[in-house]
Design a protein around this motif. Structure first.
Motif, mmCIF file in Angstrom:
data_model
loop_
_atom_site.group_PDB
_atom_site.id
_atom_site.type_symbol
_atom_site.label_atom_id
_atom_site.label_comp_id
_atom_site.label_asym_id
_atom_site.label_seq_id
_atom_site.Cartn_x
_atom_site.Cartn_y
_atom_site.Cartn_z
ATOM 1 N N TRP A 82 2.938 6.458 0.996
ATOM 2 C CA TRP A 82 3.348 5.559 -0.228
ATOM 3 C C TRP A 82 4.148 6.533 -1.397
ATOM 4 O O TRP A 82 3.958 7.672 -1.515
ATOM 5 N N GLU A 118 6.094 5.201 -7.876
ATOM 6 C CA GLU A 118 7.123 4.700 -8.610
ATOM 7 C C GLU A 118 7.055 5.131 -10.141
ATOM 8 O O GLU A 118 8.271 4.933 -10.949
ATOM 9 N N TRP A 156 2.340 2.240 -10.309
ATOM 10 C CA TRP A 156 3.175 1.586 -9.254
ATOM 11 C C TRP A 156 3.602 2.165 -7.905
ATOM 12 O O TRP A 156 4.165 3.401 -8.232
ATOM 13 N N TRP A 157 3.454 1.596 -6.668
ATOM 14 C CA TRP A 157 3.596 2.365 -5.639
ATOM 15 C C TRP A 157 4.362 1.421 -4.780
ATOM 16 O O TRP A 157 4.619 0.485 -4.696
ATOM 17 N N LEU A 158 5.252 2.124 -3.811
ATOM 18 C CA LEU A 158 5.856 1.352 -2.700
ATOM 19 C C LEU A 158 5.347 1.893 -1.384
ATOM 20 O O LEU A 158 5.477 3.251 -1.058
ATOM 21 N N ASP A 159 4.799 1.088 -0.544
ATOM 22 C CA ASP A 159 4.395 1.237 0.708
ATOM 23 C C ASP A 159 5.663 1.534 1.539
ATOM 24 O O ASP A 159 6.477 0.730 1.691
ATOM 25 N N GLU A 160 5.937 2.826 2.013
ATOM 26 C CA GLU A 160 7.075 3.144 2.548
ATOM 27 C C GLU A 160 7.433 2.263 4.199
ATOM 28 O O GLU A 160 8.656 2.431 4.672
ATOM 29 N N GLY A 174 5.994 -3.289 -2.677
ATOM 30 C CA GLY A 174 5.462 -2.534 -4.020
ATOM 31 C C GLY A 174 4.372 -3.178 -4.406
ATOM 32 O O GLY A 174 3.937 -4.271 -4.427
ATOM 33 N N SER A 209 1.155 -2.504 -7.752
ATOM 34 C CA SER A 209 0.405 -1.596 -8.913
ATOM 35 C C SER A 209 -1.187 -1.366 -8.531
ATOM 36 O O SER A 209 -1.861 -2.017 -7.654
#
Length: 61
Positions: free
Chosen positions: A21, A24, A33-37, A42, A44
């Motif tokens: 992850w 962000e 806030w996160w982004l699963d690569e 995205g 929270s």
């Protein structure tokens, strides 16, 4: 470990699955806030419905 905005991390889910992850940053309410690569989705901290932990920073280079 306190995540740094724009950096990627190896995350272990409660199931034992490892994910990558990118953090962000934090919004005005204080939610991270996160982004699963892998999936590109995205989310929270407040929306997560399972336990997880940061294992290590995983930035390339």
């Amino acid at each position: 470990m306190e995540p740094v905005g724009g950096c990627s991390y190896v995350i272990r889910l409660c199931s034992g699955e490892l994910r990558r992850w990118r953090f962000e940053g934090v919004d005005q309410r204080g939610f991270g806030w996160w982004l699963d690569e892998e999936t590109g989705l995205g989310f929270s901290d407040a929306s997560l419905m399972y336990a997880w932990e940061i294992l290590e920073r995983a930035d390339d280079g």
